[in-house]
Motif scaffolding. Structure first.
Motif, PDB file in Angstrom:
ATOM      1  N   MET A   1      -3.677  21.023 -76.294  1.00  0.00           N
ATOM      2  CA  MET A   1      -2.529  20.973 -75.402  1.00  0.00           C
ATOM      3  C   MET A   1      -1.267  20.766 -76.239  1.00  0.00           C
ATOM      4  O   MET A   1      -1.091  21.402 -77.261  1.00  0.00           O
ATOM      5  CB  MET A   1      -2.712  19.858 -74.370  1.00  0.00           C
ATOM      6  N   ALA A   2      -0.390  19.762 -75.836  1.00  0.00           N
ATOM      7  CA  ALA A   2       0.905  19.591 -76.490  1.00  0.00           C
ATOM      8  C   ALA A   2       0.845  18.506 -77.571  1.00  0.00           C
ATOM      9  O   ALA A   2      -0.040  17.657 -77.582  1.00  0.00           O
ATOM     10  CB  ALA A   2       1.970  19.236 -75.464  1.00  0.00           C
ATOM     11  N   ARG A   3       1.850  18.588 -78.493  1.00  0.00           N
ATOM     12  CA  ARG A   3       2.002  17.574 -79.544  1.00  0.00           C
ATOM     13  C   ARG A   3       3.183  16.683 -79.152  1.00  0.00           C
ATOM     14  O   ARG A   3       4.309  17.139 -79.077  1.00  0.00           O
ATOM     15  CB  ARG A   3       2.274  18.237 -80.889  1.00  0.00           C
ATOM     16  N   ILE A   4       2.897  15.392 -78.909  1.00  0.00           N
ATOM     17  CA  ILE A   4       3.886  14.490 -78.324  1.00  0.00           C
ATOM     18  C   ILE A   4       4.145  13.345 -79.298  1.00  0.00           C
ATOM     19  O   ILE A   4       3.211  12.754 -79.855  1.00  0.00           O
ATOM     20  CB  ILE A   4       3.398  13.930 -76.971  1.00  0.00           C
ATOM     21  N   LEU A   5       5.446  12.978 -79.486  1.00  0.00           N
ATOM     22  CA  LEU A   5       5.860  11.846 -80.306  1.00  0.00           C
ATOM     23  C   LEU A   5       6.210  10.680 -79.380  1.00  0.00           C
ATOM     24  O   LEU A   5       7.077  10.803 -78.526  1.00  0.00           O
ATOM     25  CB  LEU A   5       7.069  12.209 -81.173  1.00  0.00           C
ATOM     26  N   VAL A   6       5.524   9.515 -79.567  1.00  0.00           N
ATOM     27  CA  VAL A   6       5.775   8.315 -78.778  1.00  0.00           C
ATOM     28  C   VAL A   6       6.538   7.328 -79.665  1.00  0.00           C
ATOM     29  O   VAL A   6       6.052   6.943 -80.741  1.00  0.00           O
ATOM     30  CB  VAL A   6       4.470   7.689 -78.272  1.00  0.00           C
ATOM     31  N   VAL A   7       7.728   6.909 -79.200  1.00  0.00           N
ATOM     32  CA  VAL A   7       8.587   6.011 -79.980  1.00  0.00           C
ATOM     33  C   VAL A   7       8.777   4.710 -79.198  1.00  0.00           C
ATOM     34  O   VAL A   7       9.399   4.699 -78.138  1.00  0.00           O
ATOM     35  CB  VAL A   7       9.958   6.668 -80.274  1.00  0.00           C
ATOM     36  N   ASP A   8       8.244   3.591 -79.735  1.00  0.00           N
ATOM     37  CA  ASP A   8       8.364   2.296 -79.073  1.00  0.00           C
ATOM     38  C   ASP A   8       8.094   1.219 -80.116  1.00  0.00           C
ATOM     39  O   ASP A   8       7.191   1.377 -80.945  1.00  0.00           O
ATOM     40  CB  ASP A   8       7.357   2.177 -77.920  1.00  0.00           C
ATOM     41  N   ASP A   9       8.862   0.125 -80.061  1.00  0.00           N
ATOM     42  CA  ASP A   9       8.666  -0.937 -81.050  1.00  0.00           C
ATOM     43  C   ASP A   9       7.534  -1.877 -80.680  1.00  0.00           C
ATOM     44  O   ASP A   9       7.215  -2.781 -81.465  1.00  0.00           O
ATOM     45  CB  ASP A   9       9.962  -1.735 -81.270  1.00  0.00           C
ATOM     46  N   HIS A  10       6.912  -1.711 -79.509  1.00  0.00           N
ATOM     47  CA  HIS A  10       5.776  -2.534 -79.095  1.00  0.00           C
ATOM     48  C   HIS A  10       4.481  -1.745 -79.260  1.00  0.00           C
ATOM     49  O   HIS A  10       4.288  -0.725 -78.580  1.00  0.00           O
ATOM     50  CB  HIS A  10       5.922  -2.992 -77.645  1.00  0.00           C
ATOM     51  N   PRO A  11       3.570  -2.184 -80.133  1.00  0.00           N
ATOM     52  CA  PRO A  11       2.302  -1.461 -80.311  1.00  0.00           C
ATOM     53  C   PRO A  11       1.514  -1.326 -79.011  1.00  0.00           C
ATOM     54  O   PRO A  11       0.837  -0.326 -78.800  1.00  0.00           O
ATOM     55  CB  PRO A  11       1.558  -2.321 -81.344  1.00  0.00           C
ATOM     56  N   LEU A  12       1.582  -2.349 -78.130  1.00  0.00           N
ATOM     57  CA  LEU A  12       0.829  -2.300 -76.877  1.00  0.00           C
ATOM     58  C   LEU A  12       1.272  -1.126 -76.018  1.00  0.00           C
ATOM     59  O   LEU A  12       0.448  -0.394 -75.438  1.00  0.00           O
ATOM     60  CB  LEU A  12       1.001  -3.622 -76.130  1.00  0.00           C
ATOM     61  N   ASN A  13       2.597  -0.910 -75.946  1.00  0.00           N
ATOM     62  CA  ASN A  13       3.110   0.221 -75.162  1.00  0.00           C
ATOM     63  C   ASN A  13       2.692   1.546 -75.780  1.00  0.00           C
ATOM     64  O   ASN A  13       2.344   2.496 -75.077  1.00  0.00           O
ATOM     65  CB  ASN A  13       4.628   0.140 -75.057  1.00  0.00           C
ATOM     66  N   ARG A  14       2.728   1.632 -77.119  1.00  0.00           N
ATOM     67  CA  ARG A  14       2.329   2.891 -77.772  1.00  0.00           C
ATOM     68  C   ARG A  14       0.850   3.170 -77.530  1.00  0.00           C
ATOM     69  O   ARG A  14       0.454   4.306 -77.269  1.00  0.00           O
ATOM     70  CB  ARG A  14       2.603   2.799 -79.279  1.00  0.00           C
ATOM     71  N   ASN A  15       0.018   2.118 -77.622  1.00  0.00           N
ATOM     72  CA  ASN A  15      -1.424   2.324 -77.395  1.00  0.00           C
ATOM     73  C   ASN A  15      -1.710   2.767 -75.966  1.00  0.00           C
ATOM     74  O   ASN A  15      -2.599   3.593 -75.714  1.00  0.00           O
ATOM     75  CB  ASN A  15      -2.177   1.031 -77.697  1.00  0.00           C
ATOM     76  N   LEU A  16      -0.954   2.203 -74.988  1.00  0.00           N
ATOM     77  CA  LEU A  16      -1.144   2.592 -73.590  1.00  0.00           C
ATOM     78  C   LEU A  16      -0.867   4.074 -73.393  1.00  0.00           C
ATOM     79  O   LEU A  16      -1.667   4.812 -72.807  1.00  0.00           O
ATOM     80  CB  LEU A  16      -0.239   1.741 -72.701  1.00  0.00           C
ATOM     81  N   LEU A  17       0.305   4.536 -73.891  1.00  0.00           N
ATOM     82  CA  LEU A  17       0.653   5.954 -73.737  1.00  0.00           C
ATOM     83  C   LEU A  17      -0.319   6.846 -74.508  1.00  0.00           C
ATOM     84  O   LEU A  17      -0.670   7.930 -74.054  1.00  0.00           O
ATOM     85  CB  LEU A  17       2.079   6.187 -74.223  1.00  0.00           C
TER      86      LEU A  17
END
Length: 843
Positions: A1-17
């Motif tokens: 599918m698509a290649r998505i960049l997730v930008v967040d300073d909280h690892p928990l939020n990045r892991n969720l997405l």
């Protein structure tokens, strides 16, 4: 599918997405900050970017603006992912930078996937079948009641919309319901913010590390108020340097090293009131912010205060989504700052309490260790109250004094002191009560059986926590054995010192590095003719006194000595009076840890007498044999010589004086007389005559010798001076034989002296002996001739037989005396005669 960049300073939020999007078969790449994400976007292709808004170094708005400014990246769709209570501000910020969609935190997975698919242009038919969509992790931090409030608001909104359809456009019900809907939306945002504050407060309350607490609060307040920059300074004393400094959104180097509180923030801490600034005219330097601080549209400064104390300040700059910070922002920031201050205060109180507990535990442990030390110490350790009664008694005290602990506790300290020492004990305690430090002192105390014991006492005061004196503590050590050992050591030291002072060997110690004499015994004066002080003032005097001809030998020995080898060498020294002595030097080198010689210890003994005795014995043996030979030869020569002399005399009487043979007979007679004199000398040396002792005055003896040499002195234009000590005792000797000695030495001195020179003859009495010296001003005696000067038949004088000094030496030895020859330091030879006083006996 698509290649998505997730930008967040909280690892928990990045892991969720990542979990949700991975379930939908999307490839996810993570970045913790806008700056890191910008590097990735410039180097890798991405179909979509999901970015948080508030991040430490580069926020989401600045990140998107950087992407839009790059033509190669401007086409990439961006979704903002932010906290629910920031949705209104987030939409405004999204519109300002061309972001079309905003996803709240938290959010249902279906909504996240649907929003992502819409941005990617994926239709429902293209989606994979989801049998069990992922759920939000159980660690979601918003309370359940905020979600219930959201659903309640949605239901009310639906009811209002239905009422609007019934009533129609423009009716009062529609306006009322519209206002109600707006109020409910506002209420929802406030509830979400309140929920976030509660969540943040809980996180602050749970943190137990001060540095982590400061970091957490700075991040929280920036996120709740949505500012571009946040700086927190902690230090409750406005005049002292900061204890903690945390920076978000700005380079940390801008504030390094930690500064003092800027003047503006000192006033803020004193007044405990929030301050605002906004508008283009506002400059960061006006608030004392460091040089290089970026210009800002607005600023909000909040004191970090609890009801008890102000701990610092925090300022927020550039409100995101608005031109200025609102009153609501101020209240929100002040509320969170107050809660942080209380949490920080509680944490410090907890640390103080823990420190007190640890201190108390350590004190108890130290007390136990101290008690173990006290009980195991061989010394007597005891404590006394202000009433001067014993309050503690160690096992060492039981052993030293014989009282058990039960017997000693509560008893007066005076029971240990003899009556004559009670005043001394009272004075010592009074000294301590005046606050004066008491040095250790030695005294006497009593044992249980009444026997005295010598002790050393060290006493100190015992104080309570308020530094009030509540008693005394003392250590008493038995020094009886030490005193006995000290006495023995002092006795041994005195004995060694006595030996050192009276031994006839010069014992010395020389510091090589410091070039100084460390020790030298008094015997040096009898050997070298110089007092010990002379060697301390001139350390190398001992080496300089070595006879010139022996110095090369001693130099070689010194080289070996400095290499660490011991030395034992016989050599000569020259005393200040010009006399020469033979000495035996023994020395050892002392080295340091590196092997370098640092000290030389040695001993010098005078071996002159033993060497002379040995020489005399050898010489006597040699001369005895020679005397026997000479006596035999002389006897055999004398008889024919007498015949020849008699015959020559008879012929001379019968031949006229004018006869030519008369001259030859005269020559023969004179030669016969010389040969007769030589034979008599040989007989005199080979077969010494017994002494005819008599009583003589030294002045008369010396004057007679001088008169006998007047003709020789006048012939050489030499003056003879006499110096005799007064009150001289009479001498017991053989006057004729001693006259022969003195005349021989005087004639040699006159012959060796140049014209107009002075020959000095002097006598003195010292150390039980009569000493006579004859000094000339001639060239002296060659060094190689000195050892042989008294040998028979040795002479450098033209016409000399070499028997004069040998006979003189033999005659002096017959008188139990000594005859020395040496060179004067000022030039010329020096002959010394030493004879015992009349109390001595002669052989």
């Amino acid at each position: 599918m698509a290649r998505i960049l997730v930008v967040d300073d909280h690892p928990l939020n990045r892991n969720l997405l990542k979990t949700i999007l991975g379930y939908a078969n999307h490839e996810v790449v993570e970045a913790g900050d806008g700056a890191d994400a910008l590097v990735l976007v410039r180097s890798q292709p991405f179909d979509l970017i999901i970015s948080d808004i508030l991040m430490p170094t580069m926020d989401g708005v600045a990140f998107v603006q950087a992407i839009r400014a790059n033509p190669l990246l401007a086409h990439i769709n961006v979704i903002f992912y932010t906290a629910t209570y920031r949705l209104l501000d987030a939409h405004k910020m999204a519109e300002s930078c061309g972001v079309l969609r905003v996803i709240p935190k938290p959010c249902e997975p279906e909504i996240i996937i649907k929003t992502v698919n819409e941005c990617l242009g994926i239709t429902a038919s293209q989606l994979p079948r989801l049998e069990a969509p992922p759920s939000v992790p159980s660690g979601s931090s918003l309370p359940t009641y905020s979600s219930d409030l959201h659903h309640f608001n949605a239901r009310v909104t639906t009811i209002v919309a239905q009422g609007t359809e019934l009533v129609g456009q423009g009716g009062p019900i529609e306006r009322a319901t519209g206002a109600l809907a707006g109020t409910l939306g506002k209420l929802e945002r406030m509830a979400l913010r309140l929920s976030a504050i509660l969540e943040a407060s809980m996180d602050l309350d749970l943190e137990r590390d001060p540095l982590a607490l400061v970091t957490l609060f700075c991040r929280q307040i920036r996120g709740l108020v949505t500012s571009r920059f946040a700086v927190l300074g902690i230090g409750e004393d406005p005049e002292a340097p900061l204890l903690h400094l945390k920076v978000y959104g700005l380079p940390k180097e801008l504030w390094d090293p930690f500064p003092d509180h800027p003047e503006f923030f000192r006033c803020l801490m004193r007044e405990r009131k929030a301050q605002h600034a906004m508008g283009p005219a506002w400059e960061p330097a006006q608030w004392g912010l460091p040089a290089g601080h970026p210009a800002c549209r607005s600023l909000l400064a909040i004191p970090v205060s609890s009801p008890r104390c102000t701990y610092g300040w925090v300022y927020l700059a550039d409100r995101i989504g608005a031109e200025a910070f609102s009153e609501e922002d101020e209240k929100l920031a002040s509320t969170l700052a107050s809660h942080f201050a209380v949490a920080y205060e509680n944490l410090r109180l907890m640390e103080d309490l823990e420190a007190q507990i640890r201190g108390r535990i350590h004190a108890e442990e130290a007390g136990l260790r101290l008690n173990e030390i006290v009980e195991s110490s061989p010394d007597a350790i005891l404590s006394v109250g202000l009433d001067r009664r014993i309050t503690n008694w160690s096992k060492g005290a039981e052993y030293l004094f014989g009282f058990s602990k039960a017997e000693a506790m509560g008893e007066p300290l005076a029971m240990l002191a003899p009556p004559e020492f009670l005043e001394q004990q009272a004075t010592a305690i009074d000294t301590l009560l005046r606050g004066t430090r008491l040095s250790a002192y030695e005294t006497v105390r009593l044992r249980k059986n009444g026997t005295p014991v010598q002790v050393s006492i060290q006493m100190i005061t015992v104080q309570d926590t308020a530094h009030r004196v509540i008693g005394f503590s003392g250590i008493l050590r038995d020094i009886g054995e030490r005193r006995t050992m000290e006495g023995a050591l002092l006795k041994t030291a005195a004995q060694l010192q006595n030996v050192f002072n009276n031994v006839d060997v010069a014992i010395w110690s020389y510091d090589v590095k410091g070039n100084q004499m460390l020790e030298i015994s008094p015997a040096c004066e009898s050997i070298y003719g110089l007092p010990p002080q002379a060697f301390f003032e001139h350390p190398r005097l001992m080496f300089e006194a070595v006879y010139a001809e022996d110095q090369p030998l001693l130099a070689r020995e010194m080289e070996e000595l400095l290499k660490g080898f011991p030395t034992l060498v016989e050599h000569r020294i020259l005393r200040p009076d010009g006399s020469q002595r033979w000495v035996l030097t023994k020395a050892n080198a002392q080295k340091d840890s590196s092997g370098e010689v640092i000290r030389i210890d040695g001993a010098v003994s005078d071996i002159t007498e033993s060497r002379r005795a040995k020489e005399r014995m050898v010489q006597q043996e040699r001369l005895a044999a020679l005397g026997t030979l000479v006596g035999t030869v002389a006897h055999d020569i004398r008889n024919p010589l007498m015949v020849m002399t008699t015959a020559a005399e008879q012929l001379a009487g019968e031949i006229p004086d004018n006869d030519r043979y008369h001259h030859l007979l005269d020559m023969l007679g004179r030669a016969s007389l010389r040969i007769t004199a030589l034979v008599n000398d040989l007989l005199d040396y080979g077969r010494p005559r017994p002494l005819l002792l008599g009583s003589v005055i030294d002045r008369a003896l010396l004057q007679e010798a001088i008169e006998a040499c007047e003709a020789a002195a006048a012939k050489g234009n030499v003056r003879v001076e006499l110096q005799v000590a007064g009150d001289a005792p009479r001498l017991i000797l053989d006057p004729n034989r001693m006259h022969q000695v003195l005349r021989n030495i005087l004639e040699n001195a006159i012959q060796q002296s140049p014209p107009k020179a002075v020959v000095r003859i002097a006598s003195s009495f010292q150390e039980g002996a009569w000493t006579c010296t004859v000094a000339d001003e001639g060239s002296g005696i060659a060094g190689e001739d000195l050892p042989r000067i008294f040998d028979p038949f040795f002479s450098n004088r033209p016409g000399g037989t070499g028997l004069g000094l040998a006979i003189a030496h033999r005659i002096v030895q017959q008188h139990a005396g000594e005859l020395f020859a040496a060179n004067r330091s000022s030039g010329g030879a020096l002959f010394t005669i030493k004879l015992p006083t009349p109390s001595a006996s002669f052989p």
